[in-house]
Design an enzyme around this catalytic site. Structure first.
Site, PDB file in Angstrom:
ATOM      1  N   TYR A  14      37.938  -3.200 -32.378  1.00 60.76           N
ATOM      2  CA  TYR A  14      38.258  -1.940 -33.325  1.00 60.76           C
ATOM      3  C   TYR A  14      38.093  -2.101 -34.579  1.00 60.76           C
ATOM      4  O   TYR A  14      38.459  -1.070 -35.358  1.00 60.76           O
ATOM      5  CB  TYR A  14      39.837  -1.758 -33.034  1.00 60.76           C
ATOM      6  CG  TYR A  14      40.842  -3.063 -33.319  1.00 60.76           C
ATOM      7  CD1 TYR A  14      41.007  -3.465 -34.679  1.00 60.76           C
ATOM      8  CD2 TYR A  14      41.234  -3.793 -32.420  1.00 60.76           C
ATOM      9  CE1 TYR A  14      41.624  -4.442 -35.074  1.00 60.76           C
ATOM     10  CE2 TYR A  14      42.382  -4.858 -32.712  1.00 60.76           C
ATOM     11  CZ  TYR A  14      42.598  -5.077 -34.389  1.00 60.76           C
ATOM     12  OH  TYR A  14      43.177  -6.320 -34.474  1.00 60.76           O
ATOM     13  N   LYS A  37      54.763   2.462 -34.971  1.00 59.64           N
ATOM     14  CA  LYS A  37      55.644   1.495 -34.061  1.00 59.64           C
ATOM     15  C   LYS A  37      56.475   1.992 -33.013  1.00 59.64           C
ATOM     16  O   LYS A  37      56.835   3.271 -33.287  1.00 59.64           O
ATOM     17  CB  LYS A  37      56.414   0.423 -34.953  1.00 59.64           C
ATOM     18  CG  LYS A  37      55.543  -0.418 -35.965  1.00 59.64           C
ATOM     19  CD  LYS A  37      54.549  -1.265 -35.361  1.00 59.64           C
ATOM     20  CE  LYS A  37      55.045  -2.626 -34.739  1.00 59.64           C
ATOM     21  NZ  LYS A  37      55.432  -3.662 -35.921  1.00 59.64           N
ATOM     22  N   CYS A  70      68.164 -32.761 -17.319  1.00 60.96           N
ATOM     23  CA  CYS A  70      69.110 -33.847 -16.443  1.00 60.96           C
ATOM     24  C   CYS A  70      68.438 -35.007 -16.293  1.00 60.96           C
ATOM     25  O   CYS A  70      67.153 -35.078 -16.296  1.00 60.96           O
ATOM     26  CB  CYS A  70      69.170 -33.066 -15.029  1.00 60.96           C
ATOM     27  SG  CYS A  70      69.814 -34.178 -13.733  1.00 60.96           S
ATOM     28  N   CYS A 128      68.769 -36.180  -8.323  1.00 59.02           N
ATOM     29  CA  CYS A 128      69.193 -35.033  -8.735  1.00 59.02           C
ATOM     30  C   CYS A 128      68.954 -33.995  -7.615  1.00 59.02           C
ATOM     31  O   CYS A 128      67.581 -33.504  -7.332  1.00 59.02           O
ATOM     32  CB  CYS A 128      69.119 -34.381 -10.097  1.00 59.02           C
ATOM     33  SG  CYS A 128      69.386 -32.879  -9.987  1.00 59.02           S
ATOM     34  N   ASP A 145      49.357  -5.909 -28.947  1.00 63.48           N
ATOM     35  CA  ASP A 145      50.017  -6.945 -29.356  1.00 63.48           C
ATOM     36  C   ASP A 145      49.147  -8.164 -29.020  1.00 63.48           C
ATOM     37  O   ASP A 145      49.830  -8.892 -28.045  1.00 63.48           O
ATOM     38  CB  ASP A 145      51.452  -7.012 -28.957  1.00 63.48           C
ATOM     39  CG  ASP A 145      52.332  -7.575 -29.547  1.00 63.48           C
ATOM     40  OD1 ASP A 145      52.108  -8.227 -30.585  1.00 63.48           O
ATOM     41  OD2 ASP A 145      53.630  -7.800 -28.791  1.00 63.48           O
ATOM     42  N   GLU A 177      44.484   4.856 -31.873  1.00 64.97           N
ATOM     43  CA  GLU A 177      44.332   3.712 -31.040  1.00 64.97           C
ATOM     44  C   GLU A 177      45.413   3.072 -30.685  1.00 64.97           C
ATOM     45  O   GLU A 177      46.355   2.993 -31.591  1.00 64.97           O
ATOM     46  CB  GLU A 177      43.361   2.643 -31.747  1.00 64.97           C
ATOM     47  CG  GLU A 177      42.070   3.452 -32.368  1.00 64.97           C
ATOM     48  CD  GLU A 177      41.438   2.434 -33.343  1.00 64.97           C
ATOM     49  OE1 GLU A 177      41.884   1.230 -33.499  1.00 64.97           O
ATOM     50  OE2 GLU A 177      40.446   2.947 -34.023  1.00 64.97           O
ATOM     51  N   GLU A 219      41.165  -7.724 -31.233  1.00 67.99           N
ATOM     52  CA  GLU A 219      42.326  -8.346 -30.714  1.00 67.99           C
ATOM     53  C   GLU A 219      42.128  -9.053 -29.697  1.00 67.99           C
ATOM     54  O   GLU A 219      41.623  -8.513 -28.632  1.00 67.99           O
ATOM     55  CB  GLU A 219      43.435  -7.481 -30.839  1.00 67.99           C
ATOM     56  CG  GLU A 219      44.992  -7.812 -30.678  1.00 67.99           C
ATOM     57  CD  GLU A 219      45.225  -7.739 -32.366  1.00 67.99           C
ATOM     58  OE1 GLU A 219      44.571  -7.548 -33.005  1.00 67.99           O
ATOM     59  OE2 GLU A 219      46.502  -8.102 -32.248  1.00 67.99           O
ATOM     60  N   CYS A 238      74.696 -30.320 -10.710  1.00 70.09           N
ATOM     61  CA  CYS A 238      74.518 -30.824  -9.294  1.00 70.09           C
ATOM     62  C   CYS A 238      75.788 -31.731  -8.831  1.00 70.09           C
ATOM     63  O   CYS A 238      76.309 -32.186  -9.815  1.00 70.09           O
ATOM     64  CB  CYS A 238      73.132 -31.491  -9.160  1.00 70.09           C
ATOM     65  SG  CYS A 238      73.330 -33.097 -10.133  1.00 70.09           S
ATOM     66  N   CYS A 257      74.705 -32.509 -15.178  1.00 71.91           N
ATOM     67  CA  CYS A 257      73.898 -31.578 -14.556  1.00 71.91           C
ATOM     68  C   CYS A 257      74.852 -31.018 -13.554  1.00 71.91           C
ATOM     69  O   CYS A 257      75.810 -31.510 -12.755  1.00 71.91           O
ATOM     70  CB  CYS A 257      72.791 -32.477 -13.950  1.00 71.91           C
ATOM     71  SG  CYS A 257      71.974 -31.243 -12.785  1.00 71.91           S
ATOM     72  N   LYS A 280      47.991  -0.056 -30.621  1.00 74.47           N
ATOM     73  CA  LYS A 280      48.241  -1.109 -31.421  1.00 74.47           C
ATOM     74  C   LYS A 280      48.384  -2.505 -30.291  1.00 74.47           C
ATOM     75  O   LYS A 280      49.570  -2.562 -29.798  1.00 74.47           O
ATOM     76  CB  LYS A 280      49.274  -1.211 -32.337  1.00 74.47           C
ATOM     77  CG  LYS A 280      49.338  -2.165 -33.262  1.00 74.47           C
ATOM     78  CD  LYS A 280      50.469  -1.945 -34.518  1.00 74.47           C
ATOM     79  CE  LYS A 280      50.273  -3.176 -35.534  1.00 74.47           C
ATOM     80  NZ  LYS A 280      50.647  -4.281 -34.807  1.00 74.47           N
TER      81      LYS A 280
END
Ligand code: IVH
Length: 717
Positions: free
Chosen positions: A246, A334, A463, A469, A138, A134, A194, A441, A439, A136
């Protein structure tokens, strides 16, 4: 997470009696103390105070700020920002512990795994073993407990023995049935699997978060976790989360003798299972499966970090049992992370709409997992210095210098980041990076360092120029003309940048005076414009001189005020005058006005602080004043209180045929009803279209009136 209670220091002098000096000192001390507790809670998982004690500290801190608004600083605001995940969920002890899997990285590890099983079961070389292979996923593992087929508890894995009760939030997931389908359902069934967010939904969510100046998630896994750890289930409901079943925990009568049989049964019960699951009968087949899924990985809509092999026969699983905390009958094979090596040519600073400065690494372009990567996020100052930066994956002890050879990785397959620096290849000319104090800018405003409350992104630099700004001004102007704000045809990113650079549009009000200044500007003379397109643009601008209150509030670009919040504020105050008056009072710390705003649906501390900060800023007040001379803000439609459904809670379910879900929701809300995603005792009506399932059953259980679409239409007239 067990919490030891230690005494909390709070000055007992009532806030109303504090002198300014005392308030100053206590505000600073509380700020530090709260930040410390946040760090221990969110980052170190080791809180030293109870939730009630913590809430007490925050309450006093807020009360001091409400009395002395001048104490509100960017730092103090940041204490409230981003602390979205709820601090307290009840604990749930798992009936059967949720254990983990051993990892295999190389093919030999898989050979060893199968060999171990053969030896343990004393199977001959040619005796076949069937494995369920199956992907895996995440995401976050979840245990769903059903009693007599009804979902009663949903708990996170936690430490494996004890997780957090997230039942109310899990009920909002469409992949999780409230009631198990089919006959002969065991008295107790714990389904495990999951919770995940798709890559596309993760990117969309981050876009929305960015617009609202809210927390940005590093990968889909974090965004799924953050979405689940919400105090308010309606927030979880608004986040698209999926669930693959699962495994199982406690089950009174197991309906199958194999892993594959159990997966089929989960499907019959109404769960989604992973379609890529395959039966394999040899090491070669397992490895071929690993390769095939590895090739598909980048194209899958959700993140996976390997494949899991499980002995299919459950009687064998039981004989094999566990070694310490991992099963002998399963292993996670993995995938190597998708990485590439390249050089860091430069670091540039990006200024976001809310003024946060993000360092972006400019790379020698390189391919990683089928995508050419040229930019990499360097997160924040601490990350570059190699001293943390919010749990990101840079190898410990590494700092990043311009000219370095870096190893980059596509985290969660989406955002590339630097995971290591090849020190052997560091050239003598490599330059240490000093985060700008100003900054970038033209205004060169001061940059302040802001520790986030959750620490998830590490310290951020911001900033202080706000809308003074130019970068933030441009970003704000873009938000202002965007589809969900003023929606001005013909004004997009390119035009805003051009008009800004030429000095024609410096702030929103200038958009509405463009036409009257055009004899000087002469837009027609710009390449790409002609008489007609200029006329069209001015017509488009003119057609937006009237605007709804919610859009107007959203368009102001107040931090934390995204579309939904703007709508809540608009509904709460009804008119621009009412909102404006209230916001000015809130900015002055008027307790009554703060309490009134706080009482509004969906409005909390974070938004109130952001509104206060915005309306305390003179520059912003000028922008708003000049803008309201150019446009008319229409009153919000106040929800009706005289309709038959005012104050009632309604749930729409099934595939509606007479109206879309959005239309149904909007109509119900306009009539003063509250629309919910799940059925409970408090639900007044369930409006069910064809194909309605578990919610209908819930309605029956709670004796809630069920209406067809026609009956609903009749009811609302
Ligand atoms: S079986 C006894 N199957 O991987 C262990 N786990 O490293 C039962 N995971 O905590 C877990 N996809 O969060 C299993 N198809 C899958 C999985 C899976 C993802 C996660 C799960 C678990 C972790 C173990």
């Amino acid at each position: 997470m067990a919490k030891k209670s230690t005494k909390v220091r709070t000055d007992k002098t009532p806030v109303e009696l504090l002198t300014r000096k005392q308030a100053d000192a206590e505000h600073a001390r509380l700020g530090q103390e709260i930040a410390g507790h946040d760090k221990r809670y969110y980052q170190l998982d080791a809180p030293t105070v109870t939730d009630a004690e913590y809430d007490e500290l925050r309450k006093r801190y807020n009360a001091i700020e409400a009395r002395f608004p001048e104490l509100r600083t960017l730092e103090s605001l940041s204490l409230k920002v981003g602390a979205a995940p709820a601090r307290s969920f009840a604990k749930v002890r798992h009936a059967v512990p949720m254990l983990s899997l051993d990892n295999a990285f190389a093919e030999e590890d898989v050979v060893d795994f199968v060999g171990r099983i053969r030896r343990f079961l004393r199977l001959g070389e040619d005796e076949p073993i069937t494995f369920s292979a199956e992907p895996k996923i995440d995401g976050l593992s979840m245990s769903l407990r059903y009693v007599d087929g009804e979902l009663v508890t949903a708990a996170t894995r936690g430490d494996g023995q004890e997780g957090e009760d997230v039942t109310a939030n899990i009920r909002t997931l469409k992949d999780v049935p409230q009631k198990l389908k089919g006959r002969n359902i065991p008295k107790i069934t714990e389904v495990r699997g999951e919770v995940y967010m798709t890559k596309a939904d993760f990117l969309k969510l981050n876009e929305r978060q960015k617009e609202a100046g809210a927390q940005i998630f590093a990968n889909p896994r974090n965004s799924a976790a953050g979405s689940l750890r919400q105090k308010d289930p309606t927030v979880t409901a608004s986040r698209p989360l999926g669930f693959f079943a699962y495994a199982w925990g406690e089950i009174t009568e197991r309906p199958a003798d194999t892993q594959s049989g159990m997966i089929k049964w989960f499907e019959h019960c109404g769960f989604t299972t992973n379609p890529l699951t395959k039966m394999c009968r040899s090491v070669d087949e397992l490895i071929a499966f690993h390769r095939k899924i590895g090739e598909q990985r980048a194209k899958l809509d959700y993140d996976i970090d390997g494949v899991v092999y499980k002995v299919d026969r459950i009687d064998w699983q039981e004989r094999l049992g566990f070694v310490s905390r991992t099963p002998r009958w399963a292993i996670a094979h993995k995938f190597p992370a998708e990485q590439a090596t390249t050089t860091l040519k430069d670091i540039e600073i990006q200024v976001g709409r809310t003024g946060s400065l993000t360092p972006v690494g400019k790379l020698e372009p390189v391919g990683v997992g089928g995508v050419i990567v040229q930019n990499v996020t360097l997160h924040n100052e601490d990350y570059i210095k190699g001293i943390g930066g919010g749990g990101e994956p840079l190898r410990e002890g590494r700092d990043i210098r311009i000219g370095d050879t870096v190893i980059i990785q596509r985290a969660g397959d989406v955002i590339p980041q630097v995971v290591d620096v090849v020190l052997d290849k560091r050239p003598k000319s490599a330059k240490e990076y000093h985060f700008p104090k100003k900054c970038p800018c033209p205004l060169k405003t001061d940059v302040v360092r802001e520790e986030t409350a959750t620490g998830e992104e590490g310290a951020r630099n911001r900033c202080t120029g706000e809308f003074a700004c130019p970068f933030q001004k441009i970003q704000h102007l873009m938000l202002f003309v965007s589809r969900r704000a003023f929606d001005i045809d013909g004004l997009g990113e390119k035009q805003i940048e051009l008009f800004y650079d030429k000095g024609w549009v410096k702030e929103p009000a200038d958009i509405f005076t463009l036409a009257s200044r055009n004899s000087k500007i002469r837009l027609e003379d710009i390449e790409g414009y002609g008489e007609t397109s200029v006329r069209n643009l001015f017509n488009a601008i003119d057609s937006r001189r009237e605007i709804g209150l919610d859009r107007f509030i959203y368009a102001l670009g107040i931090r934390q005020v995204g579309e939904t919040t703007a709508l809540a504020l608009a509904r709460g105050y009804g008119s621009w005058k009412a909102f404006h008056d209230a916001a000015l009072k809130v900015a002055k710390g008027d307790e009554e006005a703060v309490a009134e705003m706080d009482a509004l649906d969906q409005i909390g501390d974070t938004v109130i602080q952001a509104v206060a900060a915005y309306f305390s800023e003179k520059h912003n007040l000028g922008i708003v004043e000049r803008l309201t001379k150019e446009v008319t803000v229409l009153d919000a439609e106040k929800p009706k209180t005289d309709s038959k459904v005012a104050g009632k809670t309604v749930v729409f379910t099934g595939s509606l045929e007479k109206f879309t879900r959005d239309e149904a929701k909007a109509t119900a809300e306009r009539l003063g009803a509250k629309v919910s995603g799940s059925v409970s005792k408090k639900t007044d009506y369930v409006v069910a279209g064809p194909g309605a399932g578990s919610k209908l059953a819930e309605a029956k259980k709670h004796n809630v009136t069920v209406l067809t679409e026609d009956e609903w239409l009749k009811l609302i007239g």
